[in-house]
Each structure stands twice: as structure tokens, then as C-alpha cells.
Design a protein around this motif. Structure first.
Motif, mmCIF file in Angstrom:
data_model
loop_
_atom_site.group_PDB
_atom_site.id
_atom_site.type_symbol
_atom_site.label_atom_id
_atom_site.label_comp_id
_atom_site.label_asym_id
_atom_site.label_seq_id
_atom_site.Cartn_x
_atom_site.Cartn_y
_atom_site.Cartn_z
ATOM 1 N N VAL A 169 0.848 -1.199 0.000
ATOM 2 C CA VAL A 169 0.000 0.000 0.000
ATOM 3 C C VAL A 169 0.880 1.245 0.000
ATOM 4 O O VAL A 169 1.858 1.321 0.746
ATOM 5 C CB VAL A 169 -0.939 0.004 1.218
ATOM 6 C CG1 VAL A 169 -1.781 1.274 1.249
ATOM 7 C CG2 VAL A 169 -1.836 -1.230 1.184
ATOM 8 N N MET A 170 0.509 2.219 -0.831
ATOM 9 C CA MET A 170 1.251 3.465 -0.925
ATOM 10 C C MET A 170 0.587 4.538 -0.065
ATOM 11 O O MET A 170 -0.623 4.723 -0.131
ATOM 12 C CB MET A 170 1.285 3.936 -2.392
ATOM 13 C CG MET A 170 2.077 5.206 -2.626
ATOM 14 S SD MET A 170 1.902 5.804 -4.351
ATOM 15 C CE MET A 170 2.396 4.329 -5.245
ATOM 16 N N VAL A 171 1.369 5.236 0.733
ATOM 17 C CA VAL A 171 0.854 6.346 1.531
ATOM 18 C C VAL A 171 0.860 7.598 0.662
ATOM 19 O O VAL A 171 1.918 8.081 0.250
ATOM 20 C CB VAL A 171 1.690 6.561 2.806
ATOM 21 C CG1 VAL A 171 1.172 7.773 3.584
ATOM 22 C CG2 VAL A 171 1.654 5.316 3.689
ATOM 23 N N LEU A 172 -0.331 8.130 0.373
ATOM 24 C CA LEU A 172 -0.459 9.312 -0.477
ATOM 25 C C LEU A 172 -0.419 10.604 0.312
ATOM 26 O O LEU A 172 0.054 11.628 -0.178
ATOM 27 C CB LEU A 172 -1.774 9.247 -1.268
ATOM 28 C CG LEU A 172 -1.967 8.053 -2.204
ATOM 29 C CD1 LEU A 172 -3.319 8.152 -2.895
ATOM 30 C CD2 LEU A 172 -0.846 7.976 -3.232
ATOM 31 N N VAL A 173 -0.988 10.589 1.528
ATOM 32 C CA VAL A 173 -0.961 11.747 2.420
ATOM 33 C C VAL A 173 -0.412 11.276 3.749
ATOM 34 O O VAL A 173 -0.979 10.381 4.383
ATOM 35 C CB VAL A 173 -2.361 12.362 2.602
ATOM 36 C CG1 VAL A 173 -2.310 13.499 3.628
ATOM 37 C CG2 VAL A 173 -2.909 12.865 1.280
ATOM 38 N N ALA A 174 0.691 11.856 4.160
ATOM 39 C CA ALA A 174 1.361 11.440 5.395
ATOM 40 C C ALA A 174 0.445 11.628 6.599
ATOM 41 O O ALA A 174 -0.457 12.474 6.592
ATOM 42 C CB ALA A 174 2.642 12.249 5.574
ATOM 43 N N PRO A 175 0.650 10.834 7.633
ATOM 44 C CA PRO A 175 -0.197 10.932 8.832
ATOM 45 C C PRO A 175 -0.229 12.346 9.420
ATOM 46 O O PRO A 175 0.785 13.050 9.443
ATOM 47 C CB PRO A 175 0.462 9.949 9.799
ATOM 48 C CG PRO A 175 1.154 8.958 8.927
ATOM 49 C CD PRO A 175 1.632 9.741 7.744
ATOM 50 N N TYR A 176 -1.404 12.730 9.883
ATOM 51 C CA TYR A 176 -1.592 14.015 10.555
ATOM 52 C C TYR A 176 -2.617 13.819 11.659
ATOM 53 O O TYR A 176 -3.313 12.800 11.704
ATOM 54 C CB TYR A 176 -2.058 15.092 9.562
ATOM 55 C CG TYR A 176 -3.414 14.807 8.952
ATOM 56 C CD1 TYR A 176 -4.590 15.255 9.560
ATOM 57 C CD2 TYR A 176 -3.524 14.066 7.776
ATOM 58 C CE1 TYR A 176 -5.834 14.986 9.014
ATOM 59 C CE2 TYR A 176 -4.753 13.782 7.224
ATOM 60 C CZ TYR A 176 -5.911 14.244 7.843
ATOM 61 O OH TYR A 176 -7.140 13.956 7.305
ATOM 62 N N THR A 177 -2.739 14.798 12.529
ATOM 63 C CA THR A 177 -3.701 14.738 13.629
ATOM 64 C C THR A 177 -4.619 15.953 13.555
ATOM 65 O O THR A 177 -4.157 17.084 13.374
ATOM 66 C CB THR A 177 -2.992 14.718 14.988
ATOM 67 O OG1 THR A 177 -2.153 13.562 15.056
ATOM 68 C CG2 THR A 177 -4.003 14.651 16.128
ATOM 69 N N SER A 178 -5.928 15.704 13.667
ATOM 70 C CA SER A 178 -6.909 16.791 13.631
ATOM 71 C C SER A 178 -8.191 16.343 14.308
ATOM 72 O O SER A 178 -8.656 15.222 14.093
ATOM 73 C CB SER A 178 -7.201 17.195 12.173
ATOM 74 O OG SER A 178 -8.179 18.223 12.122
ATOM 75 N N ARG A 179 -8.743 17.190 15.140
ATOM 76 C CA ARG A 179 -10.014 16.949 15.838
ATOM 77 C C ARG A 179 -10.044 15.584 16.523
ATOM 78 O O ARG A 179 -11.021 14.845 16.450
ATOM 79 C CB ARG A 179 -11.197 17.094 14.872
ATOM 80 C CG ARG A 179 -11.411 18.524 14.377
ATOM 81 C CD ARG A 179 -12.754 18.686 13.718
ATOM 82 N NE ARG A 179 -12.865 17.920 12.481
ATOM 83 C CZ ARG A 179 -14.027 17.682 11.855
ATOM 84 N NH1 ARG A 179 -15.166 18.138 12.352
ATOM 85 N NH2 ARG A 179 -14.046 16.976 10.727
ATOM 86 N N GLY A 180 -8.956 15.255 17.175
ATOM 87 C CA GLY A 180 -8.901 14.019 17.950
ATOM 88 C C GLY A 180 -8.668 12.765 17.139
ATOM 89 O O GLY A 180 -8.808 11.658 17.656
ATOM 90 N N ARG A 181 -8.305 12.937 15.857
ATOM 91 C CA ARG A 181 -8.041 11.784 15.006
ATOM 92 C C ARG A 181 -6.622 11.828 14.449
ATOM 93 O O ARG A 181 -6.117 12.895 14.094
ATOM 94 C CB ARG A 181 -8.980 11.763 13.801
ATOM 95 C CG ARG A 181 -10.370 11.253 14.035
ATOM 96 C CD ARG A 181 -11.097 11.185 12.694
ATOM 97 N NE ARG A 181 -12.422 10.617 12.798
ATOM 98 C CZ ARG A 181 -13.204 10.364 11.752
ATOM 99 N NH1 ARG A 181 -12.800 10.655 10.523
ATOM 100 N NH2 ARG A 181 -14.402 9.840 11.927
ATOM 101 N N GLN A 182 -6.027 10.640 14.352
ATOM 102 C CA GLN A 182 -4.856 10.454 13.510
ATOM 103 C C GLN A 182 -5.371 9.908 12.183
ATOM 104 O O GLN A 182 -6.237 9.016 12.169
ATOM 105 C CB GLN A 182 -3.883 9.461 14.138
ATOM 106 C CG GLN A 182 -3.258 9.926 15.438
ATOM 107 C CD GLN A 182 -2.422 8.828 16.051
ATOM 108 O OE1 GLN A 182 -2.947 7.800 16.480
ATOM 109 N NE2 GLN A 182 -1.118 9.028 16.100
#
Length: 305
Positions: A272-285
Motif C-alpha cells: 500500500v502506498m501512503v499518499l498523504v502522510a499521517p496528521y492529527t486533527s479533531r482528535g483523530r490520527q
């Protein structure tokens, strides 16, 4: 040519077909149209994934390797009302159900544009309700090898398939409920939300008109995010001006997982290819990924405080 006996045997062998408690032997429930929800449960609602035949097995192995679950054996059949042939596989996973179509012939219009298949307890009654609630019928009801189907379109151009089984299935409950991610314009969003809530008997659990734009690849902006829950599962309505950077808007589903880091590691190990690197927003990774064969999805986990 349709192979009813083969496909019925396939589903039965792989996914333990049995009468569901919520459905009577005739596939009906004892309820009236005025107060019904036609949904059976989110484990019966599948994301429709279209891949090339040569990518089918690789995609199934990659998805199951990432999330767990079971992939059915492949069978060649027709699932459209006009002549076509495709190789069909199913996935039952802890995070959601998938129907994967690998067409060997050109795909008849408008198939390929529907995002989900929702199991309903009574197809004709559910269709009447959907039409009364604002949906248009773009493919009239037709038989498939194990039941009946119809394709509808909601305001804003949201296509989905409703289906019923001749023999009601019984699947295990999901560990987490997938999120149907719907992108809409400001003009059509409220109309879609109103109509879909009436049909699904769902509820709005949040309506954030200034959600962080990082969630749609625009960190300097905000957007409107509406989260809906119903017996059909979860939905996030993403309201934008259409200025969406790739790959936002190409994903159909967001998958919730217990361990975000572990899941991403498994995904990478399974091609699987990661297209958008992990980020955190509104309590979610969260992150955006692409599976072999081209299927794009969002993966998220609730961040532990």
C-alpha cells in the motif's frame, strides 16, 4: 451468462449464509413503511471497488493483509441488467465489507460510479421511500444471481446501489464502522443531508462549519464537515468549493482502526502506498493510502488523550 448456482454457493461457502434474525424467512420484516428504516446493519453495506482483472487478487490480498478478514474465491458472473462479464470477489473484514468487480468486458453505464451497495429488507418498499425522500432512480430494479438491485442518485450526484438477497445473509458485526466519505457543493449539501436523513432514519452527530482544512489537504483553510450515523453506517459529508488537491475526493471510504501505527506498517508491508502522510486533527490520527489496483482510502484512529 449468469451462474446463479455458482455464485450462491460461493457466498454461502465463504460468508455463512443463514436467515438473519432481523429478517423473516421471506426476506421481509414486520414493520410499516411510515416508520421503517430499511437498513439491516453496516456489516451488510459494501464499498464497491472496481479494479482491472490482473489486479484483483493482489488487491484482495493487500486489503486483508492490512485490516484482516476473509476474501472470497473469485467467480465469473454478470451483475448488470445489460450484457457484461466480470470476475467478482467479496471481502468481509473487521473494518468493513467490500464488493470487488474486475470487468472482463466494458462496464455498462452508469456502473462504476456507484460508491456503495446497501442491503435493505424490502427492495421495493425501500425504493419507494428513497424516491419519496428525493432520490432519483438511474438503474431500474433488476435481478442478479442472488437477489435484486437498483441504483439510485441523491441530490449532489451521490450514487448508491440498494440490494436484497433471496436468502438473507448473516454476517458478524464489525469491530469498527467505516465512514462513507461524500464530497458535495455548498449548494447541494443541505438538500442531500435532509433527504438522506429522512431515508436512513439517521442523525447528525456533528456539524462543524469551520473544520480544519488540513483534513482535505488545505491546511490554511476551513471547510464544513457533517458527520451522520444511521443503521446504514457512518457518513462524513465534506462540503467544499471543489478546489480539492489530489487525492481528496477520490476516496470512497474511511476506515477506523484500533492501532494507527500498526495498521500503516501492515499496509506498507502489503504494497500500500501512503499518499498523504499521517496528521492529527479533531482528535483523530489519519492518512490517505492507495491499494494495489488503485483503490484510495482514508485510514483513521481516535487519538488517545
Amino acid at each position: 451468462m449468469r451462474s446463479i448456482s455458482i455464485l450462491t454457493a460461493l457466498v454461502a461457502a465463504n460468508f455463512a449464509l443463514a436467515p438473519a434474525a432481523a429478517i423473516s424467512a421471506s426476506g421481509q420484516t414486520q414493520r410499516t413503511e411510515s416508520n421503517s428504516t430499511w437498513a439491516v446493519g453496516p456489516q451488510y453495506d459494501s464499498t464497491h471497488v472496481y479494479v482491472a482483472p490482473e489486479d484483483l487478487d493482489r488487491f484482495v490480498e493487500s486489503f486483508v493483509g492490512t485490516f484482516g478478514g476473509t476474501g472470497s474465491k473469485a467467480t465469473v458472473t454478470s451483475v448488470t441488467p445489460t450484457p457484461s462479464e466480470n470476475v467478482l470477489r467479496f471481502i468481509l473484514s473487521p473494518v468493513g465489507t467490500l464488493s470487488i468487480f474486475a470487468f472482463k468486458t466494458p462496464i455498462p453505464y452508469p456502473f462504476g460510479a456507484e460508491r456503495t451497495g446497501y442491503l435493505v429488507v424490502d427492495l421495493d418498499a425501500a425504493l419507494r421511500a428513497a424516491e419519496a425522500d428525493g432520490a432519483d432512480v438511474i438503474v431500474a430494479p433488476f435481478p442478479d444471481p442472488i437477489g435484486r438491485d437498483v441504483v439510485i442518485q441523491w441530490p449532489g450526484g451521490v450514487n448508491m446501489q440498494l440490494y436484497s438477497h433471496t436468502t438473507p445473509p448473516s454476517y458478524d458485526k464489525l469491530q469498527t464502522i467505516p465512514e462513507n466519505r461524500v464530497y458535495l457543493s455548498k449548494r447541494k449539501a443541505d438538500e442531500f443531508i435532509k433527504d438522506f436523513l429522512r431515508f436512513s432514519r439517521g442523525k447528525v452527530v456533528s456539524d462543524d462549519r469551520h473544520a480544519p482544512g488540513v483534513e482535505i489537504g488545505r491546511p490554511n483553510d476551513t471547510y464544513r464537515s457533517v458527520r451522520i450515523e444511521s443503521l446504514f453506517g457512518n457518513m462524513q459529508v465534506i462540503v467544499t468549493d471543489g478546489h480539492s488537491p489530489y487525492p481528496y475526493g477520490r476516496e470512497l471510504t474511511g476506515y477506523e482502526v484500533a492501532s494507527f501505527a500498526d495498521t500503516l506498517d501492515k499496509a506498507k508491508a502489503n504494497g500500500v502506498m501512503v499518499l498523504v502522510a499521517p496528521y492529527t486533527s479533531r482528535g483523530r490520527q489519519a492518512a490517505m493510502v492507495q491499494f494495489p489496483g488503485g483503490y484510495i482510502a482514508e485510514i483513521h484512529a481516535t487519538k488517545v488523550k
